[in-house]
Write an enzyme that holds these catalytic residues in place. Structure first.
Site, short mmCIF file in Angstrom:
data_model
loop_
_atom_site.label_atom_id
_atom_site.label_comp_id
_atom_site.label_asym_id
_atom_site.label_seq_id
_atom_site.Cartn_x
_atom_site.Cartn_y
_atom_site.Cartn_z
N TYR A 8 -4.76 3.07 -7.55
CA TYR A 8 -4.61 1.64 -7.83
C TYR A 8 -5.61 1.22 -8.91
O TYR A 8 -5.23 0.65 -9.95
CB TYR A 8 -4.81 0.83 -6.55
CG TYR A 8 -5.00 -0.65 -6.80
CD1 TYR A 8 -3.99 -1.39 -7.40
CD2 TYR A 8 -6.19 -1.28 -6.45
CE1 TYR A 8 -4.17 -2.74 -7.65
CE2 TYR A 8 -6.37 -2.63 -6.69
CZ TYR A 8 -5.36 -3.36 -7.30
OH TYR A 8 -5.54 -4.68 -7.56
N LYS A 42 7.87 -9.08 -3.61
CA LYS A 42 6.73 -9.47 -2.76
C LYS A 42 6.50 -10.98 -2.80
O LYS A 42 5.83 -11.52 -1.93
CB LYS A 42 5.45 -8.78 -3.24
CG LYS A 42 5.51 -7.26 -3.21
CD LYS A 42 5.21 -6.73 -1.84
CE LYS A 42 5.30 -5.21 -1.80
NZ LYS A 42 5.10 -4.65 -0.47
N ARG A 81 -10.66 4.16 5.84
CA ARG A 81 -9.40 4.10 5.10
C ARG A 81 -9.60 4.87 3.80
O ARG A 81 -10.62 4.64 3.11
CB ARG A 81 -9.07 2.63 4.83
CG ARG A 81 -7.71 2.38 4.27
CD ARG A 81 -7.42 0.89 4.16
NE ARG A 81 -8.25 0.25 3.15
CZ ARG A 81 -8.11 -1.03 2.78
NH1 ARG A 81 -7.21 -1.78 3.35
NH2 ARG A 81 -8.88 -1.55 1.86
N ILE A 114 -11.23 -2.06 12.55
CA ILE A 114 -12.31 -1.96 11.56
C ILE A 114 -12.25 -0.54 11.00
O ILE A 114 -12.44 0.43 11.75
CB ILE A 114 -13.69 -2.23 12.21
CG1 ILE A 114 -13.74 -3.66 12.76
CG2 ILE A 114 -14.81 -1.96 11.23
CD1 ILE A 114 -15.02 -4.00 13.52
N ILE A 143 9.78 -6.92 -14.37
CA ILE A 143 9.17 -6.48 -15.64
C ILE A 143 9.49 -5.01 -15.94
O ILE A 143 9.35 -4.56 -17.07
CB ILE A 143 7.63 -6.69 -15.68
CG1 ILE A 143 6.92 -5.95 -14.54
CG2 ILE A 143 7.26 -8.16 -15.70
CD1 ILE A 143 5.45 -5.73 -14.81
N LEU A 184 10.72 -11.20 -6.85
CA LEU A 184 10.75 -11.58 -5.43
C LEU A 184 10.66 -10.39 -4.48
O LEU A 184 11.00 -10.50 -3.31
CB LEU A 184 11.98 -12.45 -5.11
CG LEU A 184 12.02 -13.80 -5.83
CD1 LEU A 184 13.27 -14.59 -5.42
CD2 LEU A 184 10.77 -14.65 -5.55
N1 UDP Z 1 -10.30 -3.60 6.41
C1 UDP Z 1 -10.46 -3.32 7.77
N2 UDP Z 1 -9.39 -3.53 8.58
C2 UDP Z 1 -8.19 -3.96 8.15
C3 UDP Z 1 -8.04 -4.25 6.77
C4 UDP Z 1 -9.12 -4.06 5.93
O1 UDP Z 1 -11.53 -2.91 8.20
O2 UDP Z 1 -7.27 -4.09 8.96
C5 UDP Z 1 -11.44 -3.40 5.52
C6 UDP Z 1 -11.15 -2.47 4.34
O3 UDP Z 1 -11.39 -1.14 4.73
C7 UDP Z 1 -12.13 -2.99 3.30
C8 UDP Z 1 -12.21 -4.50 3.59
O4 UDP Z 1 -11.72 -4.66 4.93
O5 UDP Z 1 -13.40 -2.43 3.50
C9 UDP Z 1 -11.36 -5.33 2.67
O6 UDP Z 1 -10.08 -4.74 2.62
P1 UDP Z 1 -8.84 -5.45 1.96
O7 UDP Z 1 -7.65 -4.55 2.18
O8 UDP Z 1 -8.75 -6.85 2.46
O9 UDP Z 1 -9.20 -5.54 0.42
P2 UDP Z 1 -9.61 -4.39 -0.64
O10 UDP Z 1 -11.11 -4.30 -0.56
O11 UDP Z 1 -8.92 -3.12 -0.28
O12 UDP Z 1 -9.15 -4.96 -1.94
#
Ligand code: UDP
Length: 331
Positions: free
Chosen positions: A142, A36, A283, A208, A53, A34
């Site tokens: 990750y 998350k 990011r 974005i 786990i 729990l």
């Molecule tokens: N993304 C974004 N703004 C946000 C969150 C995500 O532009 O506030 C972009 C992120 O950089 C990626 C895409 O959306 O290119 C999907 O991101 P998410 O975190 O949903 O999933 P991931 O691809 O990391 O598993």
């Protein structure tokens, strides 16, 4: 068959539990710490054990009590950006935790294991759509933690009697058609729920992350797969393991991708909200394009997708978000 669903109160796990409850022949036991997950997502009548786990003793106690025939494993830290900042957390939760689970399976002679893997094992892929046997070169901790588990599983199969399926998800999203369960992370980092929080007035705008990628509109492209379609793949994977007694790895993608800007536009249509957006820097750890084919899953598992259009996916998520505008348990 008794199936232990580790992380069954989380986003993907809860949708799998929901699909299992409509089938006969399976008894479900949810294990979740729990941290998350949400107790509110657990259906009435389904057995729930609160356990971690990473705490071997408590996991052994669950195996001793329930004697499962198969394990599905969804307990993991899942944020790409956080994994770059805090890699050890990722190796501890995702690798060490899985090792404890596998050791417990070995001790209790549990044979079937379904592992929640990820597109992030492929890093910046050489070809798109990514084939099931494409080279795995993760570019963030990750993805590397999940690839490490995939490798460990291969050696475990070799060493003792375990058969596994790795399912590499691309971008899991959407919500159960009832709107009763859905995506609620804290903090939320995923694109679709963040966009919908803007539509709900919980955030002023969506950020974005980068518009200078080599893509059609400069924003990252991802393969968005509905969580209920993913759930069906897990059930088919378990049927495959039991019938064929063979390990396998499957990509679960749609063969198409949507850019961040396209997803925002889809959400504007679905919600009727203007959803203001602002461009920020990239990011860390984000590949430009992640799209997978699902040839192997279609051919071997007979997997098909019900949700083929991003607007339908966003609409299902919107139904949940409208029902729970502050998540499962508003504080
Ligand atoms: N993304 C974004 N703004 C946000 C969150 C995500 O532009 O506030 C972009 C992120 O950089 C990626 C895409 O959306 O290119 C999907 O991101 P998410 O975190 O949903 O999933 P991931 O691809 O990391 O598993």
């Amino acid at each position: 068959m008794k199936v232990l669903i580790c992380g069954g109160a989380g986003y993907i796990g809860s949708h799998i539990v929901r699909e299992f409850t409509s089938l006969s022949g399976y008894e479900i036991v949810i294990v979740d710490n729990l941290s998350k997950g949400h107790v509110e997502s657990i259906p009435k009548g389904v057995t729930f054990e609160e356990a971690d786990i990473c705490d071997k003793k408590s996991i052994e106690a669950v195996f001793e009590k329930h004697k499962p025939g198969a394990v599905m494993h969804f307990c993991a830290s899942i944020e790409v950006g956080e994994s770059v900042i805090d890699p050890l957390k990722y190796y501890e939760n995702n690798v060490t935790g899985t090792i404890y689970l596998l050791q417990t399976m070995q001790k209790y002679k549990v044979k079937y294991f379904i592992f929640s893997s990820t597109a992030a094992i492929f890093g910046n892929p050489e070809t798109t759509p990514i084939a099931d046997d494409a080279k795995s070169v993760p570019i963030n901790p990750y993805g590397d933690s999940k690839l490490t588990v995939e490798k460990i599983l291969g050696w475990c199969e070799n060493a003792f009697d375990i058969r596994y399926v790795c399912l590499r998800y691309f971008n899991a999203c959407g919500a159960h058609e009832s709107g009763e369960i859905g995506e609620d992370h804290n903090p939320e980092t995923h694109l679709i729920p963040l966009i919908l929080q803007v539509a709900l007035g919980r955030r002023p705008q969506i950020k974005i992350y980068g518009n200078d990628y080599d893509t059609r509109d400069g924003t990252c492209i991802r393969d968005y797969i509905h969580v209920t379609d993913l759930a069906h793949a897990h059930i088919k994977a378990l049927e495959y393991l039991v019938k064929e007694n063979k390990s396998q790895k499957f990509n679960l993608g749609s063969g198409e991708g949507y850019s961040v800007k396209e997803v925002i536009e889809a959400a504007r249509k679905v919600t009727g909200h203007p959803i203001p957006a602002v461009v920020e820097g990239r990011r860390p750890g984000d590949p430009a394009v992640l799209i997978a084919g699902s040839k192997r899953a279609e051919e071997i598992l007979g997997w098909t997708r019900k949700y083929k259009n991003v607007e339908d996916i966003v609409a299902s998520a919107w139904k949940y978000h409208q029902a729970y505008p502050h998540g499962y348990a508003p504080k």
